[in-house]
Design a protein around this motif. Sequence first.
Motif, PDB file in Angstrom:
ATOM      1  N   LYS A  41       1.136  -2.176  -2.764  1.00  0.00           N
ATOM      2  CA  LYS A  41       0.546  -3.645  -3.324  1.00  0.00           C
ATOM      3  C   LYS A  41       0.965  -4.522  -4.064  1.00  0.00           C
ATOM      4  CE  LYS A  41      -4.834  -3.312  -3.004  1.00  0.00           C
ATOM      5  NZ  LYS A  41      -4.695  -4.352  -1.750  1.00  0.00           N
ATOM      6  N   ILE A  42       1.934  -3.175  -5.056  1.00  0.00           N
ATOM      7  CA  ILE A  42       2.840  -3.880  -5.875  1.00  0.00           C
ATOM      8  C   ILE A  42       4.124  -4.066  -5.855  1.00  0.00           C
ATOM      9  CG2 ILE A  42       4.371  -3.049  -8.237  1.00  0.00           C
ATOM     10  CD1 ILE A  42       2.403  -0.929  -9.065  1.00  0.00           C
ATOM     11  N   ASP A  43       4.645  -3.379  -4.213  1.00  0.00           N
ATOM     12  CA  ASP A  43       6.213  -3.422  -3.337  1.00  0.00           C
ATOM     13  C   ASP A  43       7.098  -3.866  -4.231  1.00  0.00           C
ATOM     14  OD1 ASP A  43       7.422  -4.151  -1.357  1.00  0.00           O
ATOM     15  OD2 ASP A  43       6.054  -6.371  -0.931  1.00  0.00           O
ATOM     16  N   ILE A  44       7.655  -2.666  -4.950  1.00  0.00           N
ATOM     17  CA  ILE A  44       8.389  -3.158  -6.006  1.00  0.00           C
ATOM     18  C   ILE A  44       9.739  -2.584  -6.253  1.00  0.00           C
ATOM     19  CG2 ILE A  44       9.345  -0.428  -5.004  1.00  0.00           C
ATOM     20  CD1 ILE A  44       9.171  -1.351  -8.748  1.00  0.00           C
ATOM     21  N   GLY A  45      10.055  -3.522  -4.524  1.00  0.00           N
ATOM     22  CA  GLY A  45      11.353  -4.317  -4.096  1.00  0.00           C
ATOM     23  C   GLY A  45      10.965  -5.311  -3.838  1.00  0.00           C
ATOM     24  N   GLU A  46      10.186  -6.089  -3.853  1.00  0.00           N
ATOM     25  CA  GLU A  46      10.163  -7.392  -4.330  1.00  0.00           C
ATOM     26  C   GLU A  46      10.341  -7.643  -5.673  1.00  0.00           C
ATOM     27  OE1 GLU A  46       9.615  -9.835  -2.310  1.00  0.00           O
ATOM     28  OE2 GLU A  46       9.156  -8.213  -0.289  1.00  0.00           O
ATOM     29  N   ASP A  47      11.787  -9.187  -5.408  1.00  0.00           N
ATOM     30  CA  ASP A  47      11.904  -9.886  -5.949  1.00  0.00           C
ATOM     31  C   ASP A  47      11.483 -10.890  -7.775  1.00  0.00           C
ATOM     32  OD1 ASP A  47      14.519  -8.109  -6.909  1.00  0.00           O
ATOM     33  OD2 ASP A  47      15.575 -10.405  -5.025  1.00  0.00           O
ATOM     34  N   ASP A  48       9.490 -11.244  -6.631  1.00  0.00           N
ATOM     35  CA  ASP A  48       9.168 -12.498  -7.725  1.00  0.00           C
ATOM     36  C   ASP A  48       7.889 -11.269  -8.419  1.00  0.00           C
ATOM     37  OD1 ASP A  48       7.559 -10.930  -5.966  1.00  0.00           O
ATOM     38  OD2 ASP A  48       6.329 -12.591  -4.615  1.00  0.00           O
ATOM     39  N   VAL A  49       7.385 -12.337  -9.358  1.00  0.00           N
ATOM     40  CA  VAL A  49       6.418 -11.691  -9.957  1.00  0.00           C
ATOM     41  C   VAL A  49       4.777 -10.879  -9.463  1.00  0.00           C
ATOM     42  CG1 VAL A  49       5.057 -12.227 -12.072  1.00  0.00           C
ATOM     43  CG2 VAL A  49       7.039 -12.926 -12.076  1.00  0.00           C
ATOM     44  N   ARG A  50       4.547  -9.984  -9.509  1.00  0.00           N
ATOM     45  CA  ARG A  50       3.633  -9.092  -9.135  1.00  0.00           C
ATOM     46  C   ARG A  50       2.702  -8.777 -10.373  1.00  0.00           C
ATOM     47  NH1 ARG A  50       1.399  -9.645  -4.507  1.00  0.00           N
ATOM     48  NH2 ARG A  50       1.587  -7.893  -4.458  1.00  0.00           N
ATOM     49  N   ILE A  51       1.353  -9.144  -9.665  1.00  0.00           N
ATOM     50  CA  ILE A  51       0.423  -8.658 -11.088  1.00  0.00           C
ATOM     51  C   ILE A  51      -0.662  -7.916 -10.462  1.00  0.00           C
ATOM     52  CG2 ILE A  51      -1.413  -9.982 -12.846  1.00  0.00           C
ATOM     53  CD1 ILE A  51       0.418 -12.136 -12.754  1.00  0.00           C
ATOM     54  N   ILE A  52      -1.348  -7.002 -10.358  1.00  0.00           N
ATOM     55  CA  ILE A  52      -1.964  -5.950  -9.893  1.00  0.00           C
ATOM     56  C   ILE A  52      -3.288  -5.263 -10.635  1.00  0.00           C
ATOM     57  CG2 ILE A  52      -2.447  -4.402  -8.134  1.00  0.00           C
ATOM     58  CD1 ILE A  52      -0.734  -6.485  -6.727  1.00  0.00           C
ATOM     59  N   GLY A  53      -4.277  -5.995 -10.265  1.00  0.00           N
ATOM     60  CA  GLY A  53      -5.251  -5.436 -11.169  1.00  0.00           C
ATOM     61  C   GLY A  53      -6.012  -4.030 -10.711  1.00  0.00           C
ATOM     62  N   ILE A  54      -6.271  -3.173 -11.303  1.00  0.00           N
ATOM     63  CA  ILE A  54      -7.202  -1.910 -10.903  1.00  0.00           C
ATOM     64  C   ILE A  54      -8.156  -2.409 -11.773  1.00  0.00           C
ATOM     65  CG2 ILE A  54      -6.901   0.322 -11.205  1.00  0.00           C
ATOM     66  CD1 ILE A  54      -3.656   0.352 -11.861  1.00  0.00           C
ATOM     67  N   CYS A  55      -8.675  -1.794 -10.439  1.00  0.00           N
ATOM     68  CA  CYS A  55     -10.641  -2.252 -11.053  1.00  0.00           C
ATOM     69  C   CYS A  55     -11.439  -1.329  -9.898  1.00  0.00           C
ATOM     70  CB  CYS A  55     -10.994  -3.905 -10.664  1.00  0.00           C
ATOM     71  SG  CYS A  55     -10.325  -4.317 -10.919  1.00  0.00           S
TER      72      CYS A  55
END
Length: 337
Positions: A41-55
């Motif tokens: 889900k985080i997709d660490i290879g991307e250059d954009d901003v990623r905000i993931i909630g763990i719920c």
Amino acid sequence: MKPNLLETLLKNISEKLCESYPTVHDELVGISSRLEELYAKIDIGEDDVRIIGICEMGGIGKTTLARVAYTQMSSHFEGKSFPADVRDISKKLGLISLQKQLLSQILSDECFSFFNVYEGNVIINHRLSNKRVLIVLNDVDNLQNLKCLVGRRDDVYKPTTLNDNDAIRLFNLKAFGCEEVPKEDFIELVEHVVGYAGGLPLALEVLGSFLCDRDASQWRSAIERLQRDSNKEIIERLQISFDGLEEMEKNIFLDIACFFNGEEKDFVMKVLNGCEFFLDIGIDVLIKKSLLTVNKYNQLRMHDLLQEMGKKLLEKNLLMNLENVTDCGREEMSTMC
């Protein structure tokens, strides 16, 4: 690029990234699969901003998962920050304190001075927009707090309870210090306790630690006590999410826990709508707080330990109300005398 080729390429990139992370300690049972799902889900290879909630519900291991992911991923970033206990700090010291903590951890050579949340938000956006940073916010119960610190989340990861095999492994590690049950007369007792915990890591660890170094007769006594009275440490941890609800949502939760767990959603809506509970929004809040789920059969479901907590809370409230009525009766009789 063809869809299948693109999927294969993305999978290979994800696997390579996962290979670069350190091995997880054996005692963190079941966490490897969770990390893989989270990293996808985080997709660490991307250059954009990623905000993931763990719920999910309390005690399922959200903080443990976040800490391991933070440790494994931090070397890939220019700056990092892990503000813990966001809920408590924001209530006691305010959001400005958290904004300053976040900036100071990432830009440690600088000192920041601002006096309102909006100004802090502008500085965070300006100073961090061109940096590759990793920020983990622990124990966030207010989306407005999230927005003021990092922005709106893009996606949500919901870890599941442990499967039967992992649940037994975790419990055995805590109760016996090994993954296998050392004595045959404990096998049935282990199955009973693990069944009670329902795959919840917190319950498995608390009960395993409590039963460690005790003999079979003490185990039986503890199991009998659990059937009559819940473990205080487990219930207190689960109650944190309940305490953050509005009064109307608390009432909906208690009604479902005591009378409607497993019932069809439309039926519950029909029965409780006469109580002016605003069920549509109330049930939605409980789902987002991970206190309730709706399964594929449109049935309302909550974890057995959440249901047990709800019944205990309702019982406690009824006893308190009964005591208040009794006290009022005594006062009235004293006045008459």
